[in-house]
Design a protein around this motif. Structure first.
Motif, short mmCIF file in Angstrom:
data_model
loop_
_atom_site.label_atom_id
_atom_site.label_comp_id
_atom_site.label_asym_id
_atom_site.label_seq_id
_atom_site.Cartn_x
_atom_site.Cartn_y
_atom_site.Cartn_z
N MET A 1 0.52 -10.22 8.59
CA MET A 1 -0.29 -9.27 7.81
C MET A 1 -0.57 -8.02 8.65
N ASN A 2 -0.41 -6.84 8.06
CA ASN A 2 -0.61 -5.62 8.84
C ASN A 2 -2.08 -5.21 8.88
N GLN A 3 -2.34 -4.23 9.74
CA GLN A 3 -3.72 -3.78 9.93
C GLN A 3 -4.32 -3.22 8.65
N ALA A 4 -3.47 -2.52 7.87
CA ALA A 4 -3.96 -1.90 6.64
C ALA A 4 -4.50 -2.95 5.67
N SER A 5 -3.73 -4.00 5.45
CA SER A 5 -4.17 -5.01 4.50
C SER A 5 -5.39 -5.76 5.02
N ARG A 6 -5.47 -5.94 6.33
CA ARG A 6 -6.64 -6.61 6.90
C ARG A 6 -7.90 -5.80 6.65
N THR A 7 -7.82 -4.47 6.70
CA THR A 7 -9.00 -3.63 6.48
C THR A 7 -9.57 -3.85 5.09
N TRP A 8 -8.72 -3.90 4.08
CA TRP A 8 -9.18 -4.15 2.71
C TRP A 8 -9.83 -5.52 2.61
N LEU A 9 -9.20 -6.52 3.20
CA LEU A 9 -9.73 -7.88 3.13
C LEU A 9 -11.03 -8.02 3.89
N VAL A 10 -11.19 -7.26 4.98
CA VAL A 10 -12.47 -7.26 5.71
C VAL A 10 -13.58 -6.73 4.81
#
Length: 207
Positions: A1-10
């Protein structure tokens, strides 16, 4: 999973956990974190925190289920960092926009913010700013669903309605304001994603 998708999930995790913590908080804490039209200037943090306050158990469960669905969708399509930024900016703007309706004295809950997030994803998919197969089709279906819901609610004419089933008032204007800012910020932020160019192994020579 990339950083971008992690930001949304955070952000999804933040809203879910904070809403649960707020549910167990004392009345004085909840009162201090609730946005009110006539007092938000003295409590500006409520532009953010009021989204985590819920009126009753059905209200909380309904929004947590919707948040889970939004998180699951994001897990699949991997929204960009621009998507997360747009959703983050829509958060206080949605709450502030409720001042346009004098009959709204206060507003709580995640629903307006969830409408903003869904619209951000819809716009970004339509514009192919999220690199997934058939992105415009998925974005169009999501946007159509949101627009039909908003049209049925007519939040511009009926900003607040009584929900007898859940024994609470529903601020439909928050849904409208959230979708509006999701649209505006979804259009303003991000750029079209390019798919990686496939490499023709037969044309590659070994040196």
């Amino acid at each position: 999973m990339n950083q971008a998708s992690r930001t949304w999930l955070v952000l999804c995790a933040l809203h879910g956990v904070a809403s649960m913590l707020m549910w167990w908080a004392g009345e004085q804490v909840v009162d201090a974190l609730t946005w009110r039209a006539d007092g938000w200037l003295q409590q500006p943090w409520t532009l953010w925190t009021s989204s985590w306050v819920h009126m009753n158990t059905p209200h909380l469960i309904g929004n947590q289920v919707a948040l889970g669905a939004l998180a699951a969708f994001a897990w699949t399509i991997r929204p960009t960092l621009a998507c997360a930024l747009a959703w983050l900016l829509a958060w206080p703007l949605m709450q502030l926009s409720l001042l346009l309706w004098p009959q709204i004295g206060y507003a709580v809950g995640l629903s307006g913010l969830l409408h903003a997030g869904a619209m951000v994803l819809a716009v970004q998919l339509i514009l192919k700013r999220i690199a997934v197969p058939k992105a415009p089709r998925w974005g169009g279906l999501l946007a159509l669903g949101l627009l039909v819901k908003l049209a049925v609610e007519s939040g511009w004419s009926y900003p607040v309605v009584w929900d007898a089933g859940n024994d609470m008032s529903v601020v439909q204007a928050a849904h409208l304001a959230g979708a509006f800012w999701g649209l505006v910020l979804g259009l303003a932020l991000g750029r079209r994603q390019r798919k990686p160019v496939p490499v023709d192994n037969a044309a590659v020579s070994v040196r």
